[in-house]
Design an enzyme around this catalytic site. Structure first.
Site, mmCIF file in Angstrom:
data_model
loop_
_atom_site.group_PDB
_atom_site.id
_atom_site.type_symbol
_atom_site.label_atom_id
_atom_site.label_comp_id
_atom_site.label_asym_id
_atom_site.label_seq_id
_atom_site.Cartn_x
_atom_site.Cartn_y
_atom_site.Cartn_z
ATOM 1 N N GLY A 99 20.572 -24.789 -1.522
ATOM 2 C CA GLY A 99 20.283 -26.223 -1.002
ATOM 3 C C GLY A 99 20.161 -26.724 -2.061
ATOM 4 O O GLY A 99 20.687 -27.874 -2.252
ATOM 5 N N ASP A 133 18.580 -33.721 -2.568
ATOM 6 C CA ASP A 133 19.369 -34.125 -3.223
ATOM 7 C C ASP A 133 20.553 -33.072 -4.030
ATOM 8 O O ASP A 133 21.436 -33.082 -4.727
ATOM 9 C CB ASP A 133 18.740 -36.027 -3.880
ATOM 10 C CG ASP A 133 17.780 -34.700 -5.387
ATOM 11 O OD1 ASP A 133 17.839 -33.963 -5.456
ATOM 12 O OD2 ASP A 133 16.799 -35.645 -5.714
ATOM 13 N N ARG A 184 18.747 -19.275 -14.146
ATOM 14 C CA ARG A 184 18.573 -17.892 -13.618
ATOM 15 C C ARG A 184 18.848 -16.282 -13.086
ATOM 16 O O ARG A 184 20.439 -17.036 -12.895
ATOM 17 C CB ARG A 184 17.160 -18.147 -11.942
ATOM 18 C CG ARG A 184 17.904 -18.399 -10.838
ATOM 19 C CD ARG A 184 16.787 -19.191 -9.731
ATOM 20 N NE ARG A 184 17.604 -19.348 -8.865
ATOM 21 C CZ ARG A 184 16.474 -19.612 -7.619
ATOM 22 N NH1 ARG A 184 15.374 -19.403 -7.113
ATOM 23 N NH2 ARG A 184 17.397 -20.266 -6.304
ATOM 24 N N ASP A 260 12.505 -16.369 3.500
ATOM 25 C CA ASP A 260 13.547 -17.048 2.844
ATOM 26 C C ASP A 260 13.484 -17.143 1.170
ATOM 27 O O ASP A 260 14.618 -16.867 0.321
ATOM 28 C CB ASP A 260 14.241 -18.656 3.220
ATOM 29 C CG ASP A 260 13.471 -19.290 3.169
ATOM 30 O OD1 ASP A 260 12.283 -19.666 3.602
ATOM 31 O OD2 ASP A 260 13.692 -20.263 2.492
#
Length: 497
Positions: A99, A133, A184, A260
């Site tokens: 997301g 967002d 990352r 997740d």
């Protein structure tokens, strides 16, 4: 100011491929990161850069900030956001996905062993943002950057963090905050929830495609097994059990162990409301969003097992039978207990195992629990104990309210050390090599964050340097190993952290 995603060959940086993009289109959405205006460098890890053959001088390359903020697309990069699902706080949440993270692709690891995927976290909305967002804030980005690298230095399997870039663009959380992006790295960001997604959608062809890709890329030796899928589930279960023991041994609490957020490679993944144990309480909850304590310190090993069972359910069509699936999962408890036993013996400086050691260890944890003793300081100072010199106990006793209880335990501990002819000097070196002096306490991160919010990134760099060698004395930085100040007890972290 860059407002579009220009293409750059970035010759002094990295040339990407994207193995995940070779999967069918149903696994991801191709899209460009959303540019951020006027990015600036907040932090950079030379250790992470070295792992992918990137020189520290790369930060001076004219494209560095734009590439690792998402304003420019490096050569070979095929940006995408992956789809996955998962159980959140034990409840099936359905489709989730990246997301606020976009994968740039992967590059060769510097040691020649495999590849490393680079991902921009906070790089804008994706189809999986679920009304969010797609941005990350400076506060959470600094925490993830510092803790990823601190965990690596502690020797705990983890994703890595190459850099944090910031921008003055504001995003709204509880209040308006400045935006940031963390770059990352990991061999893969595939999760337990990646498998659950296809299972619960009854798309077993895609489930098999995913499992085959994981086997071929990360577990090729398992392809020789009679049932590679059973072997894969067994190996992931083993890695997860060992990871839980490693977390417990340093007092690390993840805070949001949803399926997740569990790595198929057994890595610590997705740093959000994490914390390191200070005043010991086995029931401690580091995530104030977790009102039921599902992810408390004492629950982590059981939740790790629960998550493995969720993965096993998702892999059942591949493994082939309930019996084989259960057999693959059956090793969790024994692996966890063996690893925990090994780590606790090392933390206590014990080189042998004896039948009554569990009683000694249980009594120690009772003292820690009853007195809410600082976890990191207790073990570090315990390394200074001398068998024939009870006055050496004073720095430890200073941490403890019930000193008679500690004295009685210390007498038993000394007898146990004498039983294996322990040498004070050798034991001190061994214990200091496994019991860190420095961990990323929440208040240390908060001080660095508050300075960074004023465009002073010196404390981020200083903390990173100290945590890079957490077992060293660093006498000039002793204050970073002190008990937390009173105001630190009011700090809270949540899923927005």
């Amino acid at each position: 100011m860059t407002t579009t995603n220009d293409i750059t060959d970035a010759p002094a940086l990295l040339t990407f491929d994207n193995r995940f993009a070779q999967l069918p289109p149903a696994f991801y959405t191709r899209l460009q990161p959303t540019p951020l205006p006027a990015p600036y460098l907040v932090g950079f890890s030379e250790d992470a850069a070295t792992a992918i053959g990137l020189d520290a001088a790369a930060t001076r390359h004219p494209d560095f900030l734009d590439v690792f903020t998402g304003n420019r697309i490096a050569a070979g990069s095929q940006p995408l956001a992956a789809v996955y699902s998962g159980h959140q706080f034990g409840v099936w949440a359905g489709q989730l996905g990246d997301g606020r993270a976009i994968s740039l692709g992967d590059v060769p690891a510097a040691d020649g062993a495999g590849r490393m995927e680079l991902q921009l976290k906070g790089s804008g909305q994706t189809p999986y943002s679920r009304m969010g967002d797609g941005r990350a804030v400076l506060r959470s980005s600094i925490r993830e950057f510092l803790c990823s690298e601190a965990m690596a230095a502690l020797g705990i399997p983890t994703t890595r963090a190459l850099a944090v870039t910031g921008s003055d663009q504001r995003v709204l959380r509880e209040a308006a905050e400045s935006a940031a992006v963390v770059t990352r790295m990991a061999p893969s960001f595939i999760r337990f929830g990646s498998f659950e997604h296809w299972y619960y959608n009854q798309r077993f062809d895609e489930l098999k495609i995913l499992a085959d890709a994981v086997l071929e890329q990360f577990y090729p030796a398992l392809l020789q097994q009679a049932n590679p899928y059973k072997a894969l589930l067994s190996e992931v279960t083993r890695r997860t059990a060992e990871l839980m023991a490693q977390w417990q041994a340093v007092g690390f609490m993840h805070g949001v162990m949803n399926t997740d957020n569990m790595s198929i490679l057994g890595l610590t993944l997705d740093y959000g409301p994490f914390g390191f144990m200070e005043a010991f309480d086995a029931r401690h909850i580091c995530n104030h969003t977790d009102s039921q304590g599902r992810y408390s310190y004492q629950m982590q090993p059981r939740i790790g097992q629960w998550n493995c069972f969720a993965l096993g359910q998702a892999m059942l069509p591949l493994v082939g039978s309930v019996e084989d699936t259960e057999a693959a999962l059956a090793g969790y408890e024994a692996v966890f207990e063996a690893k925990q036993d090994q780590l606790l013996h090392a933390k206590l400086g014990l080189t042998t195992s004896r039948p009554d050691d569990d009683k000694l260890i249980d009594a120690m944890f009772a003292i820690l629990q009853n007195g809410h003793v600082d976890f990191t300081l207790f073990f570090r100072r315990l390394g200074e104990l001398q068998i024939g010199n009870p006055t050496s106990d004073e720095p430890i006793r200073d941490l403890i309210i019930d000193r008679p209880a500690f004295d009685a335990w210390a007498a038993q501990y000394r007898e146990r050390l004498r039983a294996e002819a322990s040498d004070d000097g050798q034991r001190r070196l061994a214990m200091h090599a496994v019991n860190p002096k420095y961990v990323l306490r929440n208040y240390l991160a908060q001080v660095a964050i508050e300075k960074a919010q004023q465009k002073d990134f010196s404390e981020v760099a200083k903390l990173q340097a100290i945590l890079r060698r957490p077992f060293d004395e660093h006498p000039e930085h002793d204050k970073y190993a002190d008990l937390p100040p009173g105001w630190a007890s009011h700090l809270e972290v949540s899923c927005s952290s």
